[in-house]
Write a protein that holds these residues in place. Structure first.
Motif, PDB file in Angstrom:
ATOM      1  N   ASP A   1      13.961  25.955   3.569  1.00 18.31           N
ATOM      2  CA  ASP A   1      13.061  26.185   4.339  1.00 18.31           C
ATOM      3  C   ASP A   1      12.420  27.759   4.712  1.00 18.31           C
ATOM      4  N   THR A   2      13.108  28.314   3.858  1.00 17.73           N
ATOM      5  CA  THR A   2      12.615  29.787   4.182  1.00 17.73           C
ATOM      6  C   THR A   2      12.497  30.423   2.751  1.00 17.73           C
ATOM      7  N   GLU A   3      11.932  31.557   2.616  1.00 15.99           N
ATOM      8  CA  GLU A   3      11.653  32.136   1.398  1.00 15.99           C
ATOM      9  C   GLU A   3      13.220  32.508   0.759  1.00 15.99           C
ATOM     10  N   GLU A   4      13.993  32.891   1.917  1.00 17.98           N
ATOM     11  CA  GLU A   4      15.230  33.584   1.415  1.00 17.98           C
ATOM     12  C   GLU A   4      16.295  32.342   0.697  1.00 17.98           C
ATOM     13  N   ARG A   5      16.174  31.453   1.418  1.00 19.37           N
ATOM     14  CA  ARG A   5      17.168  30.153   1.069  1.00 19.37           C
ATOM     15  C   ARG A   5      16.551  29.609  -0.170  1.00 19.37           C
ATOM     16  N   LEU A   6      15.277  29.407  -0.350  1.00 23.58           N
ATOM     17  CA  LEU A   6      14.678  29.046  -1.710  1.00 23.58           C
ATOM     18  C   LEU A   6      14.898  29.752  -2.854  1.00 23.58           C
ATOM     19  N   GLY A   7      15.017  31.017  -2.401  1.00 24.96           N
ATOM     20  CA  GLY A   7      15.213  31.865  -3.652  1.00 24.96           C
ATOM     21  C   GLY A   7      16.726  31.749  -3.935  1.00 24.96           C
ATOM     22  N   MET A   8      17.423  31.467  -3.146  1.00 24.33           N
ATOM     23  CA  MET A   8      19.115  31.048  -3.351  1.00 24.33           C
ATOM     24  C   MET A   8      19.024  30.045  -4.484  1.00 24.33           C
ATOM     25  N   ILE A   9      18.454  28.972  -4.092  1.00 20.15           N
ATOM     26  CA  ILE A   9      18.712  27.723  -5.189  1.00 20.15           C
ATOM     27  C   ILE A   9      17.923  28.381  -6.226  1.00 20.15           C
ATOM     28  N   GLU A  10      16.857  29.090  -6.318  1.00 25.19           N
ATOM     29  CA  GLU A  10      16.053  29.197  -7.530  1.00 25.19           C
ATOM     30  C   GLU A  10      16.852  30.594  -8.477  1.00 25.19           C
ATOM     31  N   GLY A  11      17.985  31.222  -7.545  1.00 27.22           N
ATOM     32  CA  GLY A  11      18.820  31.952  -8.357  1.00 27.22           C
ATOM     33  C   GLY A  11      19.944  31.170  -9.133  1.00 27.22           C
ATOM     34  N   TYR A  12      20.216  30.193  -8.311  1.00 23.07           N
ATOM     35  CA  TYR A  12      21.613  29.453  -8.882  1.00 23.07           C
ATOM     36  C   TYR A  12      21.054  28.273 -10.018  1.00 23.07           C
ATOM     37  N   ALA A  13      19.985  27.477  -9.792  1.00 23.80           N
ATOM     38  CA  ALA A  13      19.359  26.324 -10.705  1.00 23.80           C
ATOM     39  C   ALA A  13      19.430  26.860 -12.013  1.00 23.80           C
ATOM     40  N   PRO A  14      18.954  28.071 -12.623  1.00 14.99           N
ATOM     41  CA  PRO A  14      18.986  28.406 -14.025  1.00 14.99           C
ATOM     42  C   PRO A  14      20.260  28.150 -14.573  1.00 14.99           C
ATOM     43  N   LEU A  15      21.419  28.183 -13.929  1.00  8.69           N
ATOM     44  CA  LEU A  15      22.761  27.745 -14.497  1.00  8.69           C
ATOM     45  C   LEU A  15      22.578  26.194 -14.981  1.00  8.69           C
ATOM     46  N   ALA A  16      21.859  25.511 -14.382  1.00 10.45           N
ATOM     47  CA  ALA A  16      21.827  24.328 -15.250  1.00 10.45           C
ATOM     48  C   ALA A  16      21.229  24.159 -16.711  1.00 10.45           C
ATOM     49  N   LEU A  17      20.076  25.239 -17.001  1.00 14.29           N
ATOM     50  CA  LEU A  17      19.571  25.398 -18.138  1.00 14.29           C
ATOM     51  C   LEU A  17      20.489  26.160 -19.073  1.00 14.29           C
ATOM     52  N   GLU A  18      21.384  26.803 -18.355  1.00 17.65           N
ATOM     53  CA  GLU A  18      22.325  27.487 -19.499  1.00 17.65           C
ATOM     54  C   GLU A  18      23.288  26.427 -19.745  1.00 17.65           C
ATOM     55  N   HIS A  19      23.749  25.412 -19.204  1.00 17.90           N
ATOM     56  CA  HIS A  19      24.515  24.496 -19.488  1.00 17.90           C
ATOM     57  C   HIS A  19      23.693  23.664 -20.742  1.00 17.90           C
ATOM     58  N   CYS A  20      22.439  23.519 -20.400  1.00 19.45           N
ATOM     59  CA  CYS A  20      21.647  22.667 -21.437  1.00 19.45           C
ATOM     60  C   CYS A  20      21.585  23.609 -22.671  1.00 19.45           C
ATOM     61  N   SER A  21      21.519  24.553 -22.753  1.00 25.50           N
ATOM     62  CA  SER A  21      21.668  25.482 -23.893  1.00 25.50           C
ATOM     63  C   SER A  21      22.910  25.378 -24.583  1.00 25.50           C
ATOM     64  N   ASP A  22      23.797  25.343 -23.970  1.00 22.97           N
ATOM     65  CA  ASP A  22      25.332  25.268 -24.445  1.00 22.97           C
ATOM     66  C   ASP A  22      25.569  24.038 -25.327  1.00 22.97           C
ATOM     67  N   LEU A  23      24.854  22.914 -24.307  1.00 22.90           N
ATOM     68  CA  LEU A  23      25.137  21.736 -24.906  1.00 22.90           C
ATOM     69  C   LEU A  23      24.237  21.472 -26.375  1.00 22.90           C
ATOM     70  N   LEU A  24      23.179  22.045 -26.438  1.00 20.33           N
ATOM     71  CA  LEU A  24      22.203  22.179 -27.455  1.00 20.33           C
ATOM     72  C   LEU A  24      23.038  22.861 -28.778  1.00 20.33           C
ATOM     73  N   THR A  25      23.676  23.876 -28.463  1.00 22.28           N
ATOM     74  CA  THR A  25      24.350  24.767 -29.393  1.00 22.28           C
ATOM     75  C   THR A  25      25.583  23.980 -29.945  1.00 22.28           C
ATOM     76  N   GLU A  26      26.180  23.236 -29.252  1.00 21.11           N
ATOM     77  CA  GLU A  26      27.215  22.452 -29.683  1.00 21.11           C
ATOM     78  C   GLU A  26      27.089  21.370 -30.465  1.00 21.11           C
ATOM     79  N   ALA A  27      25.904  20.644 -29.910  1.00 25.64           N
ATOM     80  CA  ALA A  27      25.300  19.404 -30.736  1.00 25.64           C
ATOM     81  C   ALA A  27      24.975  19.900 -32.176  1.00 25.64           C
ATOM     82  N   LYS A  28      24.211  21.368 -32.328  1.00 22.28           N
ATOM     83  CA  LYS A  28      23.801  21.839 -33.469  1.00 22.28           C
ATOM     84  C   LYS A  28      24.860  21.906 -34.376  1.00 22.28           C
TER      85      LYS A  28
END
Length: 544
Positions: free
Chosen positions: A247-274
């Motif tokens: 509910d603050t810009e700081e805490r939203l930024g914390m989640i925005e900084g951590y969430a891209p790790l999910a995209l990294e896991h997606c990329s790793d899965l695509l690499t493995e599948a390929k």
């Protein structure tokens, strides 16, 4: 400090490589008031710097992380690391991180193991150059296992007090890392870490940081098995559970900084599948084709889910991997292998991803074909083709079709979705907003043959995958339809104010409804459609 929590934390730290503990390390810094400027993956262009941050006093620090799980940095290992240590000490981090070209940084070597005395002497000799002309670092520091454990205090402070949440954590850490996470279990753990109502802002920040650290701890077994889809799922579920604290810009930024790790896991899965030659348009069997026939299409769908989220989240993929992801979302939206309503939100998410890479009209026709198929399946009299509700994942549906009631503990054998459907109104609204009037007209007869179900729940329920004891189910029976009314209902139905603060994380919310389909409420899907789809009709342009 809880003895159980302390031992679990130590066990986790003692089993991590530098890449695995880096996300948690970031959260540890944030919890102590640091400002993280850069967080890089390991590559030859790091110049000895994995993390760049400023401490609460504003002093610039550059960190080099090394993994020594359950071991020590010996003299010989330190000698092999001296070249990287020299880069950490002697080279500046880059002008974009410095307040002035003359600003020096503090060089910090970090390991989750211990450092032998002889190794410390080698680092001390190499660090003696700090503060001299031409050397970018003003001084150096060595952080080892004890320092990291002391920094993990936020995770200990928010450690769940409930027996149920602790039991779930222990079960996850004792698992084999092959089973997919149960969304409700992850939510139960995360919700137990939330601070009480009326908590102060510092308490919320501490709790949020602790939640993200705990998220990394419970991913341990999946990291060990390189189960990228499970790692992606836990990351998404943890972020969504933590959103009420943003509910603050700081805490939203914390989640925005951590969430891209999910995209990294997606990329790793695509690499493995390929790498395993799982082609989008072929049967996906790792070994025995007949033995895997029941799971191979669902395997493709799960990988396609990650492909869709990688596209929607703007993940920087190589040309080959992006082409592979595009083929996947195209295939799963064109050739939908229907087994239940729980898969429909993921098909919608794949449609949004396909919309970003495919300018043709074919994707809209494929979405219309999916709507026709699901409505005909549940309006007919054949129970074998009926699609069970969104509360039943693939294993439960498989048990139903194989007549194996002992393989599920859900009431799927006593439940029926005959004549009822979720998500149909959302898909019809998406097609209407794209001005597919003739197509919608051709679908309308089937659209009126089913009762459209919609849960009526409070907004806060959305952020947890745990089934709520509150709310009700609303049934909508459609008869005649006026085109303008259908379009306007779709436009206005996307008004979901409680999600507006998280528009920058729309891809994360899309990943969530793929994983937790019973949270893909009509208003949520139509809100997401606003974020991803450029439609003919919208709030500023309506049918006359």
């Amino acid at each position: 400090m809880s003895t159980v929590a302390e031992r679990l934390l130590e066990s986790w730290l003692d089993n991590q490589t530098e890449r695995r503990y880096q996300p948690a390390f970031i959260q540890m810094l944030v919890s102590e008031g640091w400002t993280v400027l850069h967080n890089t993956r390991h590559s030859p262009i790091e110049l000895g710097k994995d993390v760049i941050a400023r401490n609460p006093s504003g002093v610039l620090h550059c960190f080099q992380l090394k993994g020594n799980p359950g071991s020590r940095v010996t003299k010989s290992e330190a000698a092999n690391l001296l070249e990287q240590f020299h880069e950490l000490v002697r080279l500046p981090p880059g002008p974009e991180f410095q307040k002035s070209p003359q600003e020096n940084h503090v060089a910090v070597f970090v390991t989750n193991g211990e450092i032998d005395e002889e190794a410390r002497l080698l680092f001390e000799r190499a660090g003696a150059a700090c503060g001299q002309p031409g050397v970018a670092a003003s001084r150096y520091e060595l952080w080892s296992r004890g320092k990291l454990l002391s920094m993990a205090k936020p995770a200990i402070r928010v450690w769940p007090a409930s027996i149920e949440a602790t039991r779930l954590i222990l079960n996850l850490l004792a698992g084999d890392g092959r089973e997919p996470p149960v969304p409700a279990d992850i939510s139960t753990i995360m919700v137990s870490l939330l601070p009480p109502a009326g908590a102060t802002s510092p308490a919320k920040t501490s709790a949020l940081s602790g939640m993200l650290v705990v998220s990394e701890i419970i991913k341990q077994r999946w990291y060990q098995k390189e189960n990228h889809q499970a790692l992606h799922a836990v990351t998404v579920l943890a972020c969504i559970a933590a959103l009420p604290l943003a509910d603050t810009e700081e805490r939203l930024g914390m989640i925005e900084g951590y969430a891209p790790l999910a995209l990294e896991h997606c990329s790793d899965l695509l690499t493995e599948a390929k790498e395993k030659n799982f082609e989008p348009d072929r049967a996906w069997a790792e070994g025995d084709m007949l033995g895997e026939i029941d799971v191979m299409w669902e395997r493709r769908r799960l990988v396609a889910d990650c492909a869709a989220i990688a596209i929607l989240g703007g993940r920087d993929l190589s040309p080959e991997l992006r082409s592979y992801a595009t083929d996947l979302v195209t295939r799963v939206t064109h050739q939908v292998m229907l087994w239940g309503q729980a898969q429909i939100p993921s098909s919608i998410v794949a449609f949004w991803a396909r919309s970003l890479v495919d300018a043709g009209i074919g994707k809209e026709f494929d979405l219309a074909a999916t709507l026709r198929a699901i409505e005909q399946a549940n309006s007919g009299d054949d129970d074998r083709t009926m699609l069970p509700g969104p509360y039943y994942p693939w294993p439960d549906v498989w048990a139903l079709h194989q007549n194996k009631p002992h393989m599920t503990d859900t009431p799927i054998f006593n439940d029926t979705a005959h004549g009822h459907l979720h998500f149909g109104r959302a898909i019809m609204g998406m097609l209407a907003k794209r001005n597919l009037k003739r197509t919608c007209g051709a679908l309308w007869a089937d659209h009126t043959r089913v009762i459209h179900e919609e849960p009526e729940l409070a907004d806060h329920v959305f952020f947890s995958a745990v089934l709520a004891d509150e709310g009700s189910m609303r049934d909508v029976q459609l008869r005649t339809g006026v085109w303008a009314d259908v379009v306007n209902e779709a436009i206005d139905g996307g008004a979901t104010p409680f999600l507006d603060p998280y528009a920058a994380l729309a891809w994360l919310l899309a990943a969530y409804v793929s994983l937790v389909p019973y949270r893909a409420w009509t208003r949520v899907l139509l809100w997401l459609d606003r974020q991803f789809g450029e439609t003919w009709y919208h709030a500023e342009y309506r049918p006359r």
